[in-house]
Design a protein around this motif. Structure first.
Motif, PDB file in Angstrom:
ATOM      1  N   THR A   1      27.036 -24.414  -7.625  1.00 41.50           N
ATOM      2  CA  THR A   1      25.908 -25.304  -7.374  1.00 41.50           C
ATOM      3  C   THR A   1      24.815 -24.528  -6.663  1.00 41.50           C
ATOM      4  OG1 THR A   1      27.564 -26.984  -7.078  1.00 41.50           O
ATOM      5  CG2 THR A   1      25.360 -27.547  -6.372  1.00 41.50           C
ATOM      6  N   ARG A   2      23.600 -24.577  -7.235  1.00 40.85           N
ATOM      7  CA  ARG A   2      22.509 -23.801  -6.638  1.00 40.85           C
ATOM      8  C   ARG A   2      21.664 -24.612  -5.669  1.00 40.85           C
ATOM      9  NH1 ARG A   2      21.290 -18.930  -9.383  1.00 40.85           N
ATOM     10  NH2 ARG A   2      23.000 -18.500 -10.791  1.00 40.85           N
TER      11      ARG A   2
ATOM     12  N   PRO B   1      25.870 -26.441  -2.133  1.00 38.86           N
ATOM     13  CA  PRO B   1      26.121 -25.071  -2.579  1.00 38.86           C
ATOM     14  C   PRO B   1      27.007 -24.314  -1.597  1.00 38.86           C
ATOM     15  CG  PRO B   1      23.778 -25.423  -2.091  1.00 38.86           C
ATOM     16  CD  PRO B   1      24.470 -26.712  -1.834  1.00 38.86           C
TER      17      PRO B   1
END
Ligand SMILES: Nc1nc2c(ncn2[C@@H]2O[C@H](COP(=O)(O)OP(=O)(O)O)[C@@H](O)[C@H]2O)c(=O)[nH]1
Ligand SMILES: [Mg+2]
Length: 404
Positions: A87-88, A107
Motif C-alpha cells: 500500500t502506497r 502503508p
C-alpha cells in the motif's frame, strides 16, 4: 419481561445523559426538548470512527478488515488477501452497513518509500485515527516496536494483535490438548510483553487471535475492548455497525439498542404527553417502524441478511421466517405496530415501566408521567430487542455449527 429490562435502567441510561437532559430543561424549559432527544437518537449516524491498521506484510491485516466488514475474502469489494500488495498511501475500507466506520490499511513503514521518521506519521495523517491496531504474525519486529513507541509518544491508543494462533496450535495439539494450548498462549503473551518492556512500554494490551476461528481465543475480547475504549457515542456507532460477529458483540448491540430505546421512548413520551390513551399511537408508529427496521439490520436479521444466511446454511428462507421472532417483523407495518402498542398500552406492565422510570428521572419523569406513550413505546422496544437478541444468538450458533 419488561420489568426485568427496567431493572437495568441504571446500566443503560448514563448519569451523564440524565444530567445533560435535566440541565437543558432547567435552562430552556421543556420547549424543544423533543429536538434535543431527536438529535440524540440520530447522533451516532453522524460520527466517524477511523481505525488505523498497521503491521508488516502478510500479518493478516486485509483478512481482519474483511472479517469486520462481514465479507468473505473472495467477495467483491473485499480487501485483497495474500497478494502482499504494498500500500502506497492510506487506503480506506468503509463498512458496508455504515460508511462512517472506516478501516484504513496503512502503508508499511521502514521501506525506502516510507522510512521510519516523523514524516511517516504526517503522511499517514496520524491525527485522523481514533486508535490503531498493530498486527504481527510471529516474532516481534523492530518495526512493531517503533510503531508502538510513536503511537504511545503521541498519547494515542493502540492494541497489539498477534494473528495466526491457529497455526501455533496445529504444531502443538497432542493428547493433552487444552493444557498445551494454555502454555502456548502464555508463552506468546509473555514474549510480547517482554518485548514491549524492552521497548520501554508497559501494560500494552495484547490479543492473540485467529481470523479463521473468530469464536476462539481473543478475537471477541479484541472487539469488545476496542469498542469500550471509545467515547460513548462512537462505541454505540461501532457496535451498531459491525455484523453480529460473536455472542459478545450481540450482547453489546443489545445494550446499545437499549440505550437508544430509552431515548426514543422519551421522545415519544415528550411528544405525546397527552393523557388520552391511544391518541398519540399513530404518530409513534412511524417512529417505531423506522426503529424496528433498524433493529433487524443491526442484528443481521433483515431480509437481505436472512437470504445470505439461508445460502450459507443451505436452509430455505421460509424456515427462518417461521422459526425466528424476526420473521413476524420482516415487513413491519404501521398496523402491526399500532395493534401491538394498543395491546401493550392496556397491560399493566407498560404503566409500571413508566412509573419506575419516573422515580429515576424526577424532572423528565414529571413531563412524561401523564403519557401512555412513554411506557408502551419502551415496553415494545425492550421486548423486541430482547426477542431479536435471542434470534441473533440462535442464528450465530447455527452458522458456527455449519462452518466447523
Ligand atoms: N493461519 C492463519 N492464516 C491467516 C490468518 N489471517 C490471515 N492469514 C493468511 O495470511 C496471509 C496474509 O494475509 P493478508 O490478510 O493478506 O495479510 P496482509 O498483507 O497483512 O494484509 C493470507 O494467506 C491469509 O489467508 C490467521 O488468523 N490464521
Ligand atoms: Mg493486505
Amino acid at each position: 419481561m419488561a420489568t426485568a429490562c427496567v431493572d437495568r435502567t441504571c446500566d443503560v441510561v448514563s448519569e451523564e445523559e440524565i444530567r445533560e437532559l435535566e440541565y437543558y430543561i432547567k435552562k430552556h424549559g421543556v420547549k424543544r426538548i423533543d429536538e434535543v432527544l431527536k438529535q440524540k437518537v440520530h447522533a451516532w449516524k453522524f460520527v466517524q470512527v477511523n481505525i488505523g491498521i498497521m503491521g508488516e506484510c502478510a500479518t493478516g491485516k486485509s483478512t481482519f478488515i474483511n472479517r469486520i466488514r462481514g465479507l468473505n475474502d473472495w467477495d467483491q469489494g473485499a480487501a485483497e488477501v495474500g497478494t502482499g500488495d504494498v500500500t502506497r498511501s492510506p487506503r480506506p475500507y468503509r463498512h458496508p452497513r455504515n460508511d462512517s466506520l472506516v478501516l484504513w490499511d496503512l502503508p508499511g513503514v521502514g521501506t525506502p518509500l516510507f522510512p521510519k521518521n516523523e514524516q511517516y506519521l504526517k503522511r499517514i495523517h496520524f491525527d485522523r485515527y481514533d486508535f490503531f491496531l498493530i498486527f504481527s504474525d510471529g516474532s516481534f519486529s523492530e518495526t512493531d516496536s517503533w510503531l508502538a513507541r510513536q503511537i504511545a509518544r503521541k498519547s494515542k491508543r493502540f492494541f497489539f494483535v498477534r494473528t495466526k494462533v491457529d497455526d501455533d496450535m496445529k504444531n502443538v495439539r497432542g493428547d493433552e490438548g487444552s493444557v498445551i494450548e494454555e502454555d502456548v498462549l502464555k508463552r506468546i503473551h509473555n514474549d510480547c510483553q517482554r518485548n514491549f518492556r524492552l521497548t520501554g512500554l508497559t501494560d500494552v494490551q495484547v490479543f492473540i487471535v485467529s481470523h479463521f476461528e473468530t469464536d476462539k481465543w481473543d478475537f471477541e475480547l479484541l472487539l469488545h475492548t476496542v469498542c469500550s475504549s471509545l467515547p460513548e457515542i462512537k462505541r454505540s456507532m461501532m457496535m451498531l455497525s459491525i455484523g453480529p460477529l460473536s455472542r459478545n458483540v450481540i450482547k453489546e448491540k443489545r445494550k446499545a439498542l437499549q440505550r437508544r430505546a430509552y431515548t426514543v421512548s422519551l421522545l415519544s413520551g415528550v411528544a405525546g404527553a397527552i393523557p388520552i390513551p391511544g391518541l398519540d399511537l399513530a404518530a409513534d408508529a412511524s417512529v417505531l417502524l423506522e426503529e424496528i427496521t433498524h433493529y433487524l439490520k443491526t442484528f443481521g436479521l433483515d431480509s437481505d441478511s436472512l437470504k445470505h444466511l439461508a445460502n450459507k446454511t443451505g436452509k430455505k428462507i421460509d424456515y427462518y421466517v417461521n422459526t425466528l421472532n424476526a420473521g413476524k417483523l420482516l415487513l413491519p407495518t404501521k398496523k402491526l405496530i399500532i395493534d401491538t402498542l394498543v395491546k401493550y398500552a392496556t397491560e399493566h406492565a407498560a404503566e409500571s415501566v413508566a412509573k419506575q422510570f419516573v422515580k429515576l428521572l424526577p424532572i423528565i419523569g414529571q413531563i412524561i408521567s401523564g403519557s401512555v406513550s412513554y411506557g408502551t413505546t419502551l415496553y415494545l422496544l425492550l421486548d423486541t430487542i430482547q426477542k431479536l437478541e435471542a434470534d441473533a444468538i440462535q442464528v450465530f450458533d447455527e452458522v458456527l455449527r455449519c462452518t466447523t
